[in-house]
Design an enzyme around this catalytic site. Structure first.
Site, PDB file in Angstrom:
ATOM      1  N   CYS A   1      -8.458  -4.040  -7.865  1.00 14.04           N
ATOM      2  CA  CYS A   1      -8.722  -5.218  -8.522  1.00 14.04           C
ATOM      3  C   CYS A   1      -7.898  -6.389  -8.431  1.00 14.04           C
ATOM      4  O   CYS A   1      -6.682  -6.248  -8.141  1.00 14.04           O
ATOM      5  CB  CYS A   1      -8.681  -4.747 -10.069  1.00 14.04           C
ATOM      6  SG  CYS A   1      -9.758  -3.459 -10.246  1.00 14.04           S
TER       7      CYS A   1
ATOM      8  N   ARG B   1      -8.233  -7.224  -0.850  1.00 14.68           N
ATOM      9  CA  ARG B   1      -7.420  -6.119  -1.562  1.00 14.68           C
ATOM     10  C   ARG B   1      -8.380  -4.740  -1.702  1.00 14.68           C
ATOM     11  O   ARG B   1      -8.051  -3.635  -2.090  1.00 14.68           O
ATOM     12  CB  ARG B   1      -6.957  -6.228  -3.040  1.00 14.68           C
ATOM     13  CG  ARG B   1      -5.936  -7.378  -3.146  1.00 14.68           C
ATOM     14  CD  ARG B   1      -5.921  -8.114  -4.206  1.00 14.68           C
ATOM     15  NE  ARG B   1      -5.484  -7.634  -5.344  1.00 14.68           N
ATOM     16  CZ  ARG B   1      -4.057  -7.204  -5.715  1.00 14.68           C
ATOM     17  NH1 ARG B   1      -3.361  -8.061  -5.205  1.00 14.68           N
ATOM     18  NH2 ARG B   1      -3.629  -6.542  -6.671  1.00 14.68           N
TER      19      ARG B   1
ATOM     20  N   TRP C   1     -12.457  -2.967  -8.282  1.00 13.86           N
ATOM     21  CA  TRP C   1     -12.597  -1.610  -7.451  1.00 13.86           C
ATOM     22  C   TRP C   1     -12.443  -0.533  -8.438  1.00 13.86           C
ATOM     23  O   TRP C   1     -11.764  -0.378  -9.371  1.00 13.86           O
ATOM     24  CB  TRP C   1     -11.241  -1.540  -6.643  1.00 13.86           C
ATOM     25  CG  TRP C   1     -10.983  -0.466  -5.794  1.00 13.86           C
ATOM     26  CD1 TRP C   1     -11.722  -0.511  -4.480  1.00 13.86           C
ATOM     27  CD2 TRP C   1     -10.433   0.632  -5.869  1.00 13.86           C
ATOM     28  NE1 TRP C   1     -11.218   0.736  -3.742  1.00 13.86           N
ATOM     29  CE2 TRP C   1     -10.510   1.528  -4.685  1.00 13.86           C
ATOM     30  CE3 TRP C   1     -10.141   1.649  -6.838  1.00 13.86           C
ATOM     31  CZ2 TRP C   1     -10.279   2.927  -4.613  1.00 13.86           C
ATOM     32  CZ3 TRP C   1      -9.533   2.667  -6.704  1.00 13.86           C
ATOM     33  CH2 TRP C   1      -9.606   3.293  -5.555  1.00 13.86           C
TER      34      TRP C   1
ATOM     35  N   ASN D   1      -6.442  -5.559 -14.314  1.00 12.46           N
ATOM     36  CA  ASN D   1      -6.051  -4.917 -13.169  1.00 12.46           C
ATOM     37  C   ASN D   1      -5.254  -3.840 -13.663  1.00 12.46           C
ATOM     38  O   ASN D   1      -4.279  -4.032 -14.172  1.00 12.46           O
ATOM     39  CB  ASN D   1      -5.444  -5.751 -12.057  1.00 12.46           C
ATOM     40  CG  ASN D   1      -4.822  -4.847 -10.822  1.00 12.46           C
ATOM     41  OD1 ASN D   1      -5.333  -3.834 -10.637  1.00 12.46           O
ATOM     42  ND2 ASN D   1      -3.963  -5.522 -10.235  1.00 12.46           N
ATOM     43  N   GLY D   2      -5.586  -2.644 -13.444  1.00 15.36           N
ATOM     44  CA  GLY D   2      -4.802  -1.405 -13.693  1.00 15.36           C
ATOM     45  C   GLY D   2      -5.562  -0.358 -14.411  1.00 15.36           C
ATOM     46  O   GLY D   2      -6.748  -0.386 -14.367  1.00 15.36           O
TER      47      GLY D   2
ATOM     48  N   GLU E   1       0.086   9.029  12.225  1.00 16.03           N
ATOM     49  CA  GLU E   1      -0.694   7.694  12.128  1.00 16.03           C
ATOM     50  C   GLU E   1      -1.861   7.448  12.877  1.00 16.03           C
ATOM     51  O   GLU E   1      -3.234   6.976  12.352  1.00 16.03           O
ATOM     52  CB  GLU E   1       0.291   6.537  12.563  1.00 16.03           C
ATOM     53  CG  GLU E   1      -0.424   5.251  12.572  1.00 16.03           C
ATOM     54  CD  GLU E   1      -0.761   4.493  10.940  1.00 16.03           C
ATOM     55  OE1 GLU E   1      -0.680   5.438  10.085  1.00 16.03           O
ATOM     56  OE2 GLU E   1      -1.310   3.561  11.050  1.00 16.03           O
TER      57      GLU E   1
ATOM     58  N   LYS F   1      -5.596   6.784  11.314  1.00 19.59           N
ATOM     59  CA  LYS F   1      -6.103   5.367  11.541  1.00 19.59           C
ATOM     60  C   LYS F   1      -7.530   5.729  11.807  1.00 19.59           C
ATOM     61  O   LYS F   1      -8.659   4.924  11.217  1.00 19.59           O
ATOM     62  CB  LYS F   1      -5.713   4.810  12.779  1.00 19.59           C
ATOM     63  CG  LYS F   1      -5.328   3.323  12.931  1.00 19.59           C
ATOM     64  CD  LYS F   1      -4.580   2.341  12.021  1.00 19.59           C
ATOM     65  CE  LYS F   1      -4.604   2.871  10.532  1.00 19.59           C
ATOM     66  NZ  LYS F   1      -3.367   2.312   9.799  1.00 19.59           N
TER      67      LYS F   1
ATOM     68  N   GLU G   1      -9.664   6.933   8.495  1.00 18.78           N
ATOM     69  CA  GLU G   1     -10.041   5.818   7.447  1.00 18.78           C
ATOM     70  C   GLU G   1     -11.204   4.935   8.021  1.00 18.78           C
ATOM     71  O   GLU G   1     -11.820   4.359   6.998  1.00 18.78           O
ATOM     72  CB  GLU G   1      -8.924   5.190   6.911  1.00 18.78           C
ATOM     73  CG  GLU G   1      -8.044   4.353   7.883  1.00 18.78           C
ATOM     74  CD  GLU G   1      -6.666   3.702   7.438  1.00 18.78           C
ATOM     75  OE1 GLU G   1      -6.741   3.537   6.184  1.00 18.78           O
ATOM     76  OE2 GLU G   1      -5.819   3.475   7.879  1.00 18.78           O
TER      77      GLU G   1
ATOM     78  N   HIS H   1      -1.705  28.798  14.257  1.00 15.32           N
ATOM     79  CA  HIS H   1      -1.652  29.329  12.805  1.00 15.32           C
ATOM     80  C   HIS H   1      -2.781  29.170  11.938  1.00 15.32           C
ATOM     81  O   HIS H   1      -2.573  29.366  10.947  1.00 15.32           O
ATOM     82  CB  HIS H   1      -0.249  29.177  12.257  1.00 15.32           C
ATOM     83  CG  HIS H   1       0.868  29.488  13.045  1.00 15.32           C
ATOM     84  ND1 HIS H   1       1.371  30.903  13.267  1.00 15.32           N
ATOM     85  CD2 HIS H   1       1.851  28.943  14.039  1.00 15.32           C
ATOM     86  CE1 HIS H   1       2.445  30.732  14.123  1.00 15.32           C
ATOM     87  NE2 HIS H   1       2.749  29.663  14.470  1.00 15.32           N
TER      88      HIS H   1
ATOM     89  N   LYS I   1      -6.681  -2.437  -0.127  1.00 13.46           N
ATOM     90  CA  LYS I   1      -5.651  -2.937   0.529  1.00 13.46           C
ATOM     91  C   LYS I   1      -4.417  -2.852  -0.233  1.00 13.46           C
ATOM     92  O   LYS I   1      -3.332  -2.443   0.337  1.00 13.46           O
ATOM     93  CB  LYS I   1      -5.895  -4.396   1.189  1.00 13.46           C
ATOM     94  CG  LYS I   1      -4.707  -4.826   1.835  1.00 13.46           C
ATOM     95  CD  LYS I   1      -4.859  -4.264   3.394  1.00 13.46           C
ATOM     96  CE  LYS I   1      -3.757  -4.966   4.227  1.00 13.46           C
ATOM     97  NZ  LYS I   1      -3.312  -3.923   5.409  1.00 13.46           N
TER      98      LYS I   1
HETATM   99  C1  F6R Z   1      -3.486   2.766   6.088  1.00 12.36           C
HETATM  100  C2  F6R Z   1      -2.816   2.093   5.010  1.00 12.36           C
HETATM  101  C3  F6R Z   1      -2.528   2.768   3.765  1.00 12.36           C
HETATM  102  C4  F6R Z   1      -1.208   2.098   3.293  1.00 12.36           C
HETATM  103  C5  F6R Z   1      -0.571   2.659   1.940  1.00 12.36           C
HETATM  104  C6  F6R Z   1       0.601   1.934   1.230  1.00 12.36           C
HETATM  105  O1  F6R Z   1      -4.029   2.051   7.121  1.00 12.36           O
HETATM  106  O2  F6R Z   1      -2.984   0.839   4.958  1.00 12.36           O
HETATM  107  O3  F6R Z   1      -2.302   3.877   3.986  1.00 12.36           O
HETATM  108  O4  F6R Z   1      -0.038   2.137   4.354  1.00 12.36           O
HETATM  109  O5  F6R Z   1      -1.455   2.292   1.101  1.00 12.36           O
HETATM  110  O6  F6R Z   1       0.490   0.398   1.387  1.00 12.36           O
HETATM  111  P1  F6R Z   1       1.608  -0.475   1.187  1.00 12.36           P
HETATM  112  O7  F6R Z   1       2.004  -0.415   2.487  1.00 12.36           O
HETATM  113  O8  F6R Z   1       0.955  -1.849   1.046  1.00 12.36           O
HETATM  114  O9  F6R Z   1       2.677   0.240   0.374  1.00 12.36           O
END
Ligand code: F6R
Length: 592
Positions: free
Chosen positions: A2, A27, A75, A99-100, A468, A472, A475, A491, A587
């Site tokens: 949010c 976000r 959100w 927000n929260g 990673e 990537k 997601e 295993h 985000k």
């Molecule tokens: C994946 C991604 C998330 C962030 C995670 C931490 O592409 O972006 O896994 O890395 O939510 O977010 P920050 O770095 O903002 O603490």
């Protein structure tokens, strides 16, 4: 997650609030709404989906007379994505955006329902509006304090009280909110980027503080006491939200990596002493979430192998609740792109409470983590708009790598520092070449995009890179993917390998090259469609091989990362996914 914004001044409030709200789109959200108030009314307009839907509704109304308002991107947490559940929520004379998450909402709601209060929405936010209305008294600060004491959880609230329609109130507890100080006008928002094109003067609220905002004045309270706050002048980059000809922000951000690496690293490469001295520490705790945590996993390998310092990496959401065994020589390193991730903030606060030294690696300037940590290194990747991180992650890895190089040098494990610095100087050029092989990654995407499962295997630092790569891909393309330590596959997981299952093996570490290669062959012998990503000196002639330049241990992982980013990107494009805003993701994860 949010986003909240608020405005009071002479401008038409909706003309400030909507562009500001758009700057919080990155976000992640699923509905949006606005409340505009004057002495007689408080109009609420909401819509599901993108802000453009809200704008269409606003365009049909005459809103010129409103100079005060609050707005929100939601959100969903409590309740489905519906217009009724979108914010602002209103009850009686109170209208709020939030927000929260309120953790004890069920308890409170039950009690209120016993008093015959009827709720329209399923949100925890409406409960706050009901409480504020129930305890409303002429001293609204008292009312807010009373309600704050009843709530458990995290909240940044923007409030309009119809009895004082010339004021905005905001409240902060564990969720971010910043006040923008203008000239005969004032603003608030979840982060600076939403309002930094109106003002460069900001007040950061601390937890449990309340601000009473009029057009001319900002008064901040702790409890019912007025406190003085600094007004910070901060000149930030104003993001132009332009894709610069790229079809998606993610592709733009991947392509920006060589340049921002250069921008960020040059000063350290010219004078490595600008990086903190870590020689007094006996162990490191790296704490972060998601990709930032995976960057930490690469850091762990480098710190341990090159600088011989024990390094633990933990997910912040676990770290905050687990018993931590620190000693006075532990440094806690928190990593975060946004600097607002709730769990990472909590982990940082826990470390500080236990009197541990803390170092943050953060992208967003003046974010909560950047302000709270003892020491902060900025990744300086500019604003990252695509929800899936690329450039900020790469910079996190690069800074950890440089820190480990400096520590290895300071401790005498490395003497020929210049050789390594030279390699870092070459890094932007190396990366340009990796990115330029775009066509190759597109071809791979064409093969894998219909797959059900994709696996990434590697050992040691290569496994950390795999984590990673796998995140990537899953997601943004929604293809199930897992990263495995190559030796673990046998295993259990190898039972999932079928004819054509894509398996990417990453081999950049010579010490385990043969081992991982055997594991890759084990999968292809069972029908897997194997890809090998390796270095010039470790290449094997494997049928599907992507080769990167040989580099020092510190730089080598950074050459593989864009390959995985681009394969994920093109796969998601072929699947016609919303690449920049994958479903369900936010985000900035500002709630637990
Ligand atoms: C994946 C991604 C998330 C962030 C995670 C931490 O592409 O972006 O896994 O890395 O939510 O977010 P920050 O770095 O903002 O603490």
């Amino acid at each position: 997650m949010c986003g909240i914004v608020g405005y009071i001044g002479n401008r038409k409030a909706n003309e400030v609030l909507i562009p500001s709200l758009k700057r919080l789109e990155y976000r992640g959200y699923d509905s949006a709404g606005i409340a505009l108030a004057n002495n007689t009314t408080c109009q609420i307009i909401k819509s599901v989906g993108k802000i453009i839907n809200l704008e269409k509704k606003l365009n049909k109304k005459d809103l010129d007379s409103y100079h005060l308002g609050i707005a929100h991107t939601r959100w969903a947490t409590h309740g489905a994505v519906t217009e009724v559940n979108a914010h602002p929520q209103q009850y009686g004379k109170i209208t709020i955006v939030h927000n929260g998450i309120i953790e004890n909402v069920d308890n409170i709601k039950e009690k209120l329902q016993r008093e015959n209060i009827k709720f329209k929405s399923e949100t925890d936010t409406e409960v706050i509006a009901v409480l504020l209305n129930k305890y409303l008294e002429s001293n609204f600060i008292k009312t807010i304090n009373k309600v704050m004491n009843l709530l458990k959880g995290s909240f940044a609230l923007g409030i309009i009280n119809q009895d004082e329609a010339n004021k905005l109130y905001i409240v902060k507890k564990s969720s971010p909110v910043v006040i923008g100080v203008g000239d005969n006008e004032n603003f608030f928002a979840s982060d600076i980027s939403a309002i930094n094109y109106f003002t460069n003067k900001f007040i950061f609220l601390d937890d449990n503080e309340i601000a009473e905002i009029t057009q001319e004045k900002i008064v901040v309270y702790n409890g019912c006491n007025i406190i003085s706050k600094n007004v910070n002048t901060i000149n930030t980059d104003i993001n132009d939200y332009d894709k610069k000809g790229y079809p998606h922000f993610m592709l733009k951000e991947i392509n920006e990596q060589p340049q921002i690496l250069k921008n960020t690293l040059t000063k350290y490469l010219n004078d490595i002493k600008l990086l903190p001295d870590l020689t007094s520490y006996q162990e490191l705790h790296i704490v972060a979430c998601g990709s930032a945590m995976y960057a930490g996993m690469i850091g762990k390998q480098l710190f341990e192998q090159q600088a011989h310092i024990k390094t633990y990496v933990e997910v912040a959401s676990e770290y905050r609740y687990q018993e931590q065994l620190y000693n006075e020589k532990t440094l806690v390193i928190v990593i975060s792109q946004s600097g607002e991730t709730a769990d990472t903030i909590a982990a940082l606060r826990k470390a500080k409470k236990q009197k541990q030294d803390t170092l943050a690696i953060v992208n967003v300037k003046n974010s909560t983590i950047a302000r709270d940590a003892d020491n902060c290194l900025y990744t300086e990747a500019f604003e990252e708009i695509a929800v899936a991180t690329t450039k900020a992650y790469t910079l996190q890895v690069a800074l950890l790598s440089l820190l480990s190089l400096k520590l290895a040098y300071d401790k005498g494990y490395i003497t020929d520092l210049d050789k390594y610095l030279k390699d870092f100087r070459q890094l932007p050029n190396y990366l340009k070449k990796v990115i330029a092989q775009d066509q190759k990654y597109q071809e791979i995407a064409k093969v894998i995009y219909k797959s059900k499962d994709v696996f990434f295997i590697g050992r040691k630092i290569d496994y950390a890179i795999c984590l990673e790569g796998s995140l990537k891909l899953k997601e943004i393309s929604y293809i199930h993917s897992e990263a495995y330590q190559a030796g673990e596959l046998k295993h259990g997981t190898i039972s999932l390998i079928d004819k054509g299952t894509p398996v990417f093996a990453i081999i950049t570490d010579q010490s385990i090259a043969d081992k991982t290669m055997s594991n890759l062959i084990e999968t292809t012998s069972r029908g897997a469609n194997g890809y090998l990503i390796t270095t010039e000196s470790l290449k094997t002639g494997f049928a599907q091989e992507i080769i990167v330049k040989d580099a020092t241990n510190f730089v080598q992982p950074l050459l593989v990362i864009p390959i995985l980013q681009l394969i994920a990107y093109y796969t998601a494009c072929l699947k016609k996914c919303d690449v920049d805003k994958p479903k369900n993701l936010a985000k900035s994860v500002t709630v637990e």
